[in-house]
Motif scaffolding. Structure first.
Motif, PDB file in Angstrom:
ATOM      1  N   TYR A  32      47.039  38.894  42.367  1.00  0.00           N
ATOM      2  CA  TYR A  32      47.490  40.276  42.228  1.00  0.00           C
ATOM      3  C   TYR A  32      48.641  40.281  41.251  1.00  0.00           C
ATOM      4  O   TYR A  32      49.532  39.433  41.324  1.00  0.00           O
ATOM      5  CB  TYR A  32      47.936  40.826  43.581  1.00  0.00           C
ATOM      6  N   LEU A  34      51.443  42.703  38.783  1.00  0.00           N
ATOM      7  CA  LEU A  34      52.153  43.963  38.692  1.00  0.00           C
ATOM      8  C   LEU A  34      53.026  43.976  37.448  1.00  0.00           C
ATOM      9  O   LEU A  34      53.438  42.930  36.952  1.00  0.00           O
ATOM     10  CB  LEU A  34      53.059  44.166  39.926  1.00  0.00           C
ATOM     11  N   TYR A  36      56.660  45.870  36.173  1.00  0.00           N
ATOM     12  CA  TYR A  36      57.830  46.646  36.536  1.00  0.00           C
ATOM     13  C   TYR A  36      58.586  46.996  35.272  1.00  0.00           C
ATOM     14  O   TYR A  36      58.615  46.231  34.312  1.00  0.00           O
ATOM     15  CB  TYR A  36      58.752  45.848  37.464  1.00  0.00           C
ATOM     16  N   PHE A  46      58.379  49.987  39.989  1.00  0.00           N
ATOM     17  CA  PHE A  46      56.969  49.636  39.883  1.00  0.00           C
ATOM     18  C   PHE A  46      56.277  50.554  38.872  1.00  0.00           C
ATOM     19  O   PHE A  46      56.477  51.767  38.856  1.00  0.00           O
ATOM     20  CB  PHE A  46      56.306  49.766  41.247  1.00  0.00           C
ATOM     21  N   ALA A 101      55.363  38.765  54.711  1.00  0.00           N
ATOM     22  CA  ALA A 101      55.981  39.022  53.419  1.00  0.00           C
ATOM     23  C   ALA A 101      55.113  38.472  52.302  1.00  0.00           C
ATOM     24  O   ALA A 101      54.688  37.329  52.338  1.00  0.00           O
ATOM     25  CB  ALA A 101      57.361  38.390  53.353  1.00  0.00           C
ATOM     26  N   ARG A 102      54.833  39.289  51.333  1.00  0.00           N
ATOM     27  CA  ARG A 102      54.059  38.856  50.180  1.00  0.00           C
ATOM     28  C   ARG A 102      55.028  38.693  49.012  1.00  0.00           C
ATOM     29  O   ARG A 102      55.619  39.643  48.554  1.00  0.00           O
ATOM     30  CB  ARG A 102      52.990  39.886  49.852  1.00  0.00           C
ATOM     31  N   GLN A 103      55.170  37.460  48.551  1.00  0.00           N
ATOM     32  CA  GLN A 103      56.164  37.165  47.550  1.00  0.00           C
ATOM     33  C   GLN A 103      55.644  37.430  46.151  1.00  0.00           C
ATOM     34  O   GLN A 103      54.472  37.233  45.865  1.00  0.00           O
ATOM     35  CB  GLN A 103      56.588  35.709  47.654  1.00  0.00           C
ATOM     36  N   LEU A 104      56.536  37.856  45.305  1.00  0.00           N
ATOM     37  CA  LEU A 104      56.224  38.058  43.899  1.00  0.00           C
ATOM     38  C   LEU A 104      56.983  37.041  43.054  1.00  0.00           C
ATOM     39  O   LEU A 104      58.149  36.760  43.314  1.00  0.00           O
ATOM     40  CB  LEU A 104      56.606  39.466  43.455  1.00  0.00           C
ATOM     41  N   PHE A 106      58.194  36.525  39.190  1.00  0.00           N
ATOM     42  CA  PHE A 106      58.421  37.361  38.008  1.00  0.00           C
ATOM     43  C   PHE A 106      58.509  36.529  36.740  1.00  0.00           C
ATOM     44  O   PHE A 106      58.952  35.378  36.753  1.00  0.00           O
ATOM     45  CB  PHE A 106      59.727  38.148  38.175  1.00  0.00           C
ATOM     46  N   GLY A 107      58.132  37.165  35.644  1.00  0.00           N
ATOM     47  CA  GLY A 107      58.387  36.592  34.332  1.00  0.00           C
ATOM     48  C   GLY A 107      59.802  36.906  33.883  1.00  0.00           C
ATOM     49  O   GLY A 107      60.571  37.545  34.608  1.00  0.00           O
TER      50      GLY A 107
END
Lengths: 116, 113
Positions: A32, A34, A36, A46, A101-104, A106-107
């Motif tokens: 998944y 996303l 931002y 978001f 908890a679903r962790q993200l 990031f770049g």
């Protein structure tokens, strides 16, 4: 070792033209993705997301494309507007959870400047 | 309008001080997160919590601890501040269990001198 990479720290585009922001990932478990947007002195907000079962998702002027074989996604903004000038972060999630908890991950972000 | 509120926008602390960064959300979210943002490195996860009194280490927990005594509040603690902890700190929350999207606070710019 960055699992989500945005290799362009900055991008300048003329108003009305297309902005293309790129993101590469290395973890094949990511399912998944996303985008931002972050203005100075504000938290990220978001923008748009895409599941790995799709290759395209569109929301108004924003479209995200996913190429799973290349482990690459891109954000297209058409037409670009001066108000789109911000830092854009790509983020990914691997589906693993701890508790709920679903962790993200990031770049490093790309600063987009849309010139009037 | 739902909110994640970080108590301070700017903080200046001395090396060795104990520092508390507070975050409150009014969305009844189970999950809360602390990230730091540094140029060229993006957002890196320090700690997160998926329930009251529960906490888990993120990618860069060293030098930090957290506290979650109430569902709406998640505190980040720098036990002994150092100059390499000068950064922008961002708190976020998300719904459970399919809350892919985070809601972020406005951030706290911490300078350790």
């Amino acid at each position: 070792d960055q699992q989500v990479k945005q290799n362009s720290p900055s991008l300048s585009v003329q108003e009305g033209r297309i902005s293309i922001l790129n993101c590469d990932y290395t973890n094949s478990m990511f399912d998944y993705f996303l985008w931002y947007k972050k203005y100075p002195a504000e938290g990220p907000t978001f923008l748009i997301s895409i599941s790995s079962i799709k290759d395209k998702n569109e929301d108004g002027r924003f479209t995200v494309f996913l190429n799973k074989s290349a482990k690459h996604l891109s954000l297209h903004i058409v037409p670009s507007q001066p108000g789109d000038s911000a830092v854009y972060f790509c983020a990914a999630s691997a589906g693993r959870t701890s508790g709920s908890a679903r962790q993200l991950t990031f770049g490093s972000g790309t600063q987009l400047t849309v010139l009037p | 309008d739902v909110k994640v509120t970080q108590s301070s926008r700017y903080l200046v602390k001395r090396t060795g001080e104990k520092v508390f960064l507070e975050c409150v959300q009014d969305m009844d979210h189970e999950n809360m997160f602390w990230y730091r943002q540094d140029p060229g490195l993006g957002l890196r996860l320090i700690y997160f919590s998926y329930d009251v009194k529960m906490k888990e280490k993120g990618d860069i927990p060293e030098g930090y601890s957290v506290s979650r005594e109430k569902k709406e509040r998640f505190s980040l603690i720098l036990e002994s501040a150092s100059t390499n902890q000068t950064s922008m700190y961002l708190c976020a929350s998300s719904l459970s269990p399919r809350g892919y999207g985070y809601t972020f606070g406005s951030g706290t710019r911490l300078t350790v001198v």
